[in-house]
Scaffold this motif. Sequence first.
Motif: not given
Lengths: 291, 301
Positions: A156-177
Amino acid sequence: MWPIIQIELFKIYKRPRTYIAFGAIAALILVIQMGLKIDGEAYAEFLMKDINDTLTVDGKVLNGYLICYILLQLLLVHVPLLVALIAADMLSGEANLGTLRLLFTTPYSRTQWVLAKFVAASLYTILLLIWLAFLALFLSMWIFGTDDLFLMKSNYVVLIQEQDVFWRYLGAFVFASFSLLTVAALGFLMSSLANNSIGPIVATISAIVFFTILSTLNIPLFNVVKPYLFTTHMNNWKEFFDIQVNESNDAITGSILNVAKIKNSIIILAIHIGLFVGASIWIMKKKDILS
Amino acid sequence: MSVIKVQALSKNFGALKAVDQLSFEVAAGQVYGFLGQNGSGKSTTIRMLLSLIHPSEGHIEMFGQTLTDHRSAILEQVGAVIERPDLYPYLTAQEHLSLFAKLRKQKIAASKIEATLAQVGLLARANDKVQTYSLGMKQRLGIGIALLHDPKLIILDEPTNGLDPQGIADIRQLIKSLSKEEGKTVLVSSHLLSEIEQIASHILIIHQGKKMAEGPTSSLLDPNKTIVQIKTLDDADAKQKLMESSYRSNLLERNEGLYLTIPKLEIPALNAFIVASNIDLISLEAKNSLEDYFLQLTSTY
C-alpha cells in the motif's frame, strides 16, 4: 553523582574514538544526499514506475522528508554498530587501560560508577541521534525542501500531508533513542564481562546480528520468543508513518495506525535496558579488579 | 591508634591461596614496608585494603571502621598507587588532577593542583598528554593523584618499579618527607628489601600469601639476631611445645618447618630447650640474618 558523570562525559569528549561515529554518519548522509541531489529525479521515477499508471502524484515526491525516511531506513540499522563502539568499551576499556582501579578506589561506589558510565554512554548515544537527525532531517529539508510525504509500503502507499510529518519524525527519533539505548545497555553488559576493548564490541555486534536474524526468521519455534526480543522492536519507529484512515479512506491528520504497538515496543526496550544495566551493576559489584 | 588492622585475611582464586590467614596492624605515622617476592600476595592484599578484591575470609578495619561497612568514608582518607601507573593516554597531567579533584568531598583549589604538579616534578609538562610521558613521569603523576586530596593514609604498591636511580631516590625522599614532615601513614610494598629497609619503620615479610616475619625494621635487621630453622619429625608437637614457652612470640610456621627469630647467643639455650622438651629434632639451622632469610625465599636474588 553529577561529578562522576561529568568526568565520564569529559573522557568521552577527549577520546579520539568518539568522533569516528559522528564522522561516519556525516560522511554517509552527505554522500547519499549528494547522490540524490544529482540523480534524484531518476531515482524518484524508478520508485514511482509501478504506480504511475494508476496514481497521479502532484508536487515534489523527492523532498527533504522522503530523503530523511530513506536515510533512517538505511542508517538506523547501522548506527547501533557505531553506538557499540563506545558503549561496549566503557567498562572493559578502563579495565584494559588499568584505570578501573583508579576509579574504584575513590569514595564513589561501583554502582555509582557503573550508572554514571551508563548515563554518559546514553548521552553520547542521544547526541549521536541528534547529529543524525540534524543531518538527515534538517539538512535534507534545507537542501531538498519540504512537501507531502509519499511512502510506498509493501502492499500500500501512504500519503502524509506536509504539516503532519514533522512531529512524526520527532516521535520516530524519540523511539529510536530507546532502540539505541538498548544497544548501549547491551554493549555495557558485554563490557562488564571482559577486560579488553575489542571482545565486547564484537560480542555486542554479533548479538545484534544474531537476534535480528531470529526476529526476521518466520519459524514457529522462534515465533514464541520473537515478541520479547529487543531486535523485534528496534525498527518500530516506522509505525509513526502508518496512519489511520476514515470511512472515505482519507488519512486522518495527526493519527497513528497502531499506537499500542509503539507503546509495547517502548516498554519491551525499556525492560531490556533495565535488565542489561542491572546485570552490569551486579557483575561489576561482584568482580575482583585484577587488571 | 591503628590506621589499618587486618585479621585472618585470606583470598582464594580457585584452588590457589593468594593470601592465607594474614594479620597485621599499621599504626598512625608509620612507614610500613610490605615485603615479598613477585606473586607473594602483596598486591592482592593491597587490593583487598582498597576494596578492589573481595576477601574470601577475614576482617579489614581502617581508621577504626570496618571497610565493608564504611568503604566510602575510609577511601576518602586514602590515596593509592597500585602497581603500574595506568592513566588515560589522551589526557594531560593537569586534566588528570582536575578530574580526580572533583571526586573528593572537600574542594581542591587550582593552586593545590599546581602545588601537587610541582611536588611530583611535572609542572613543566602539565599540559602534555600522558601518552608522551616516560614510565617514571607516569609513576610520579600516579603519586600526584594519590596525594592530591591530602589523604591520611598513602598506599604505594611497588612505587619504584621501572624508575631510574634518580627516580627511585626521589620517590624514597618523597615517602620520607610525607611521613616525617606531614605525619602521613604510608604502606609501601616492594620486592626489594634494600628499598624497604631505607624508608620503612616497620616491615612485614609475606611469602606465598603467609606472613613470614613482622616487626620494627631496626629489630628485624638487627645483626645480632638470627633466624633459626627447626626441622622435626612432628612439627605439630614441636609447635605446641614452643608455643607454651617464651619462644611463642617469635615463632613462625612454614611448610619447610618452624622458624624462630632470636639473638645468636640464645641458640645454645634453644637447643637445650628442644632436648629437654623431647622434641624429635632432625636439624637446627641458623640463618645469618633476616636479609639472608628473605633472599633465600626470593630465590631470584
